[in-house]
Design a protein around this motif. Structure first.
Motif, PDB file in Angstrom:
ATOM      1  N   GLY A  78       0.830  -1.207   0.000  1.00 33.02           N
ATOM      2  CA  GLY A  78       0.000   0.000   0.000  1.00 33.02           C
ATOM      3  C   GLY A  78       0.857   1.246   0.000  1.00 33.02           C
ATOM      4  O   GLY A  78       1.712   1.430  -0.855  1.00 33.02           O
ATOM      5  N   ASN A  79       0.672   2.098   1.008  1.00 36.74           N
ATOM      6  CA  ASN A  79       1.441   3.345   1.084  1.00 36.74           C
ATOM      7  C   ASN A  79       2.532   3.280   2.154  1.00 36.74           C
ATOM      8  O   ASN A  79       2.967   4.303   2.675  1.00 36.74           O
ATOM      9  CB  ASN A  79       0.519   4.544   1.330  1.00 36.74           C
ATOM     10  CG  ASN A  79      -0.185   4.465   2.665  1.00 36.74           C
ATOM     11  OD1 ASN A  79      -0.271   3.405   3.278  1.00 36.74           O
ATOM     12  ND2 ASN A  79      -0.689   5.591   3.129  1.00 36.74           N
ATOM     13  N   GLY A  80       2.992   2.055   2.463  1.00 33.56           N
ATOM     14  CA  GLY A  80       4.033   1.935   3.474  1.00 33.56           C
ATOM     15  C   GLY A  80       4.815   0.642   3.386  1.00 33.56           C
ATOM     16  O   GLY A  80       4.601  -0.178   2.498  1.00 33.56           O
ATOM     17  N   PHE A  81       5.713   0.473   4.333  1.00 33.48           N
ATOM     18  CA  PHE A  81       6.509  -0.738   4.436  1.00 33.48           C
ATOM     19  C   PHE A  81       7.012  -0.865   5.867  1.00 33.48           C
ATOM     20  O   PHE A  81       7.081   0.113   6.607  1.00 33.48           O
ATOM     21  CB  PHE A  81       7.675  -0.741   3.443  1.00 33.48           C
ATOM     22  CG  PHE A  81       8.673   0.372   3.651  1.00 33.48           C
ATOM     23  CD1 PHE A  81       9.773   0.199   4.472  1.00 33.48           C
ATOM     24  CD2 PHE A  81       8.505   1.599   3.021  1.00 33.48           C
ATOM     25  CE1 PHE A  81      10.684   1.226   4.671  1.00 33.48           C
ATOM     26  CE2 PHE A  81       9.419   2.627   3.198  1.00 33.48           C
ATOM     27  CZ  PHE A  81      10.512   2.438   4.027  1.00 33.48           C
ATOM     28  N   THR A  82       7.360  -2.075   6.242  1.00 33.22           N
ATOM     29  CA  THR A  82       7.962  -2.348   7.540  1.00 33.22           C
ATOM     30  C   THR A  82       9.350  -2.901   7.259  1.00 33.22           C
ATOM     31  O   THR A  82       9.492  -3.857   6.495  1.00 33.22           O
ATOM     32  CB  THR A  82       7.123  -3.360   8.340  1.00 33.22           C
ATOM     33  OG1 THR A  82       5.812  -2.800   8.508  1.00 33.22           O
ATOM     34  CG2 THR A  82       7.734  -3.634   9.697  1.00 33.22           C
ATOM     35  N   ARG A 100       2.472   9.650   2.761  1.00 35.28           N
ATOM     36  CA  ARG A 100       1.226  10.246   2.296  1.00 35.28           C
ATOM     37  C   ARG A 100       1.539  11.643   1.791  1.00 35.28           C
ATOM     38  O   ARG A 100       1.919  12.510   2.582  1.00 35.28           O
ATOM     39  CB  ARG A 100       0.188  10.301   3.418  1.00 35.28           C
ATOM     40  CG  ARG A 100      -0.487   8.970   3.644  1.00 35.28           C
ATOM     41  CD  ARG A 100      -1.638   9.076   4.638  1.00 35.28           C
ATOM     42  NE  ARG A 100      -1.436   8.012   5.607  1.00 35.28           N
ATOM     43  CZ  ARG A 100      -1.239   8.160   6.901  1.00 35.28           C
ATOM     44  NH1 ARG A 100      -1.238   9.349   7.429  1.00 35.28           N
ATOM     45  NH2 ARG A 100      -1.058   7.142   7.692  1.00 35.28           N
ATOM     46  N   GLY A 101       1.407  11.826   0.489  1.00 35.68           N
ATOM     47  CA  GLY A 101       1.735  13.122  -0.105  1.00 35.68           C
ATOM     48  C   GLY A 101       3.208  13.433   0.085  1.00 35.68           C
ATOM     49  O   GLY A 101       4.062  12.647  -0.270  1.00 35.68           O
ATOM     50  N   ARG A 102       3.501  14.570   0.698  1.00 37.52           N
ATOM     51  CA  ARG A 102       4.890  14.988   0.918  1.00 37.52           C
ATOM     52  C   ARG A 102       5.347  14.701   2.349  1.00 37.52           C
ATOM     53  O   ARG A 102       6.348  15.234   2.806  1.00 37.52           O
ATOM     54  CB  ARG A 102       5.049  16.466   0.576  1.00 37.52           C
ATOM     55  CG  ARG A 102       4.739  16.741  -0.906  1.00 37.52           C
ATOM     56  CD  ARG A 102       5.122  18.105  -1.361  1.00 37.52           C
ATOM     57  NE  ARG A 102       6.499  18.485  -1.133  1.00 37.52           N
ATOM     58  CZ  ARG A 102       7.547  18.132  -1.890  1.00 37.52           C
ATOM     59  NH1 ARG A 102       7.375  17.342  -2.910  1.00 37.52           N
ATOM     60  NH2 ARG A 102       8.760  18.565  -1.607  1.00 37.52           N
ATOM     61  N   LYS A 103       4.618  13.868   3.060  1.00 37.09           N
ATOM     62  CA  LYS A 103       4.955  13.514   4.449  1.00 37.09           C
ATOM     63  C   LYS A 103       5.399  12.060   4.542  1.00 37.09           C
ATOM     64  O   LYS A 103       4.844  11.184   3.883  1.00 37.09           O
ATOM     65  CB  LYS A 103       3.741  13.683   5.371  1.00 37.09           C
ATOM     66  CG  LYS A 103       3.343  15.109   5.625  1.00 37.09           C
ATOM     67  CD  LYS A 103       4.192  15.700   6.705  1.00 37.09           C
ATOM     68  CE  LYS A 103       3.605  17.020   7.176  1.00 37.09           C
ATOM     69  NZ  LYS A 103       4.447  17.627   8.173  1.00 37.09           N
ATOM     70  N   LEU A 104       6.374  11.825   5.392  1.00 37.68           N
ATOM     71  CA  LEU A 104       6.827  10.482   5.726  1.00 37.68           C
ATOM     72  C   LEU A 104       6.620  10.305   7.224  1.00 37.68           C
ATOM     73  O   LEU A 104       7.064  11.129   8.017  1.00 37.68           O
ATOM     74  CB  LEU A 104       8.303  10.296   5.371  1.00 37.68           C
ATOM     75  CG  LEU A 104       8.873   8.920   5.661  1.00 37.68           C
ATOM     76  CD1 LEU A 104       9.761   8.475   4.502  1.00 37.68           C
ATOM     77  CD2 LEU A 104       9.658   8.906   6.949  1.00 37.68           C
ATOM     78  N   TYR A 105       5.910   9.257   7.588  1.00 34.54           N
ATOM     79  CA  TYR A 105       5.610   8.961   8.988  1.00 34.54           C
ATOM     80  C   TYR A 105       6.488   7.796   9.431  1.00 34.54           C
ATOM     81  O   TYR A 105       6.379   6.692   8.899  1.00 34.54           O
ATOM     82  CB  TYR A 105       4.124   8.642   9.155  1.00 34.54           C
ATOM     83  CG  TYR A 105       3.255   9.795   8.696  1.00 34.54           C
ATOM     84  CD1 TYR A 105       2.950  10.829   9.558  1.00 34.54           C
ATOM     85  CD2 TYR A 105       2.781   9.853   7.386  1.00 34.54           C
ATOM     86  CE1 TYR A 105       2.173  11.905   9.138  1.00 34.54           C
ATOM     87  CE2 TYR A 105       2.013  10.919   6.957  1.00 34.54           C
ATOM     88  CZ  TYR A 105       1.713  11.938   7.834  1.00 34.54           C
ATOM     89  OH  TYR A 105       0.954  13.009   7.417  1.00 34.54           O
ATOM     90  N   TRP A 106       7.364   8.039  10.391  1.00 32.47           N
ATOM     91  CA  TRP A 106       8.362   7.095  10.891  1.00 32.47           C
ATOM     92  C   TRP A 106       7.924   6.618  12.270  1.00 32.47           C
ATOM     93  O   TRP A 106       7.747   7.433  13.167  1.00 32.47           O
ATOM     94  CB  TRP A 106       9.703   7.827  10.972  1.00 32.47           C
ATOM     95  CG  TRP A 106      10.820   7.126  11.630  1.00 32.47           C
ATOM     96  CD1 TRP A 106      11.076   7.047  12.963  1.00 32.47           C
ATOM     97  CD2 TRP A 106      11.868   6.426  10.984  1.00 32.47           C
ATOM     98  NE1 TRP A 106      12.219   6.340  13.187  1.00 32.47           N
ATOM     99  CE2 TRP A 106      12.735   5.944  11.986  1.00 32.47           C
ATOM    100  CE3 TRP A 106      12.171   6.157   9.640  1.00 32.47           C
ATOM    101  CZ2 TRP A 106      13.876   5.205  11.679  1.00 32.47           C
ATOM    102  CZ3 TRP A 106      13.303   5.432   9.353  1.00 32.47           C
ATOM    103  CH2 TRP A 106      14.146   4.962  10.372  1.00 32.47           C
ATOM    104  N   LYS A 127       9.068  16.061   2.881  1.00 31.24           N
ATOM    105  CA  LYS A 127       9.866  15.740   1.691  1.00 31.24           C
ATOM    106  C   LYS A 127      10.617  16.970   1.219  1.00 31.24           C
ATOM    107  O   LYS A 127      10.058  18.064   1.149  1.00 31.24           O
ATOM    108  CB  LYS A 127       8.970  15.205   0.576  1.00 31.24           C
ATOM    109  CG  LYS A 127       9.770  14.635  -0.572  1.00 31.24           C
ATOM    110  CD  LYS A 127       8.905  13.797  -1.472  1.00 31.24           C
ATOM    111  CE  LYS A 127       9.801  13.047  -2.447  1.00 31.24           C
ATOM    112  NZ  LYS A 127       9.028  12.147  -3.280  1.00 31.24           N
ATOM    113  N   VAL A 128      11.900  16.780   0.903  1.00 32.06           N
ATOM    114  CA  VAL A 128      12.707  17.888   0.399  1.00 32.06           C
ATOM    115  C   VAL A 128      13.167  17.652  -1.026  1.00 32.06           C
ATOM    116  O   VAL A 128      13.496  18.592  -1.723  1.00 32.06           O
ATOM    117  CB  VAL A 128      13.926  18.189   1.309  1.00 32.06           C
ATOM    118  CG1 VAL A 128      13.468  18.756   2.631  1.00 32.06           C
ATOM    119  CG2 VAL A 128      14.789  16.971   1.528  1.00 32.06           C
TER     120      VAL A 128
END
Length: 129
Positions: A78-82, A100-106, A127-128
């Motif tokens: 989907g929109n992630g990985f482990t 999600r979009g320009r964000k990365l959730y850690w 995101k840069v």
């Protein structure tokens, strides 16, 4: 003849859609960062590369490049990985990364920490590139 035109139109439409789908940019390839003190270069950066449905990369933190953790190759779901990560200080962890979009959730799911410089448990990065 009328049916033949429809068939040709459908074939052309499929080629156009297939080309557009293959031209889509990877949402996992790129660089994300979060700085809590930019002037002192204190922050956390994640750089990822997507290839064939898998992603890998690096995470740098505290003062970026003071330590680097390798993000081992993981399957995208989907929109992630482990993924499993490890750094030169002996720290290891399993992280859940979502884009999600320009964000990365850690999010660290579990970890074994040995060194004083380590990765954050929870952080939302921008995101840069």
């Amino acid at each position: 003849m009328k049916n033949m035109k429809k068939i040709v139109f459908l074939i052309c439409a499929l080629f156009i859609l297939a080309g557009a789908a293959s031209a889509q940019k990877s949402k996992f390839t790129g660089k994300w960062e979060y700085y809590w003190d930019r002037e002192a270069s204190k922050g956390f950066e994640v750089e990822l590369k997507e290839r064939n449905g898998r992603v890998s990369g690096t995470a740098n933190g505290f003062i970026p490049h003071l330590y680097e953790a390798e993000i081992k190759s993981a399957k995208i779901v989907g929109n992630g990985f482990t993924a499993n990560i490890a750094d030169d200080w002996g720290n290891t962890a399993t992280v859940k990364v979502t884009v999600r979009g320009r964000k990365l959730y850690w999010r660290v799911l579990k970890s074994k920490r040995k060194g004083s410089f380590t990765f954050p448990d929870k952080l939302d990065l921008n995101k840069v590139k």
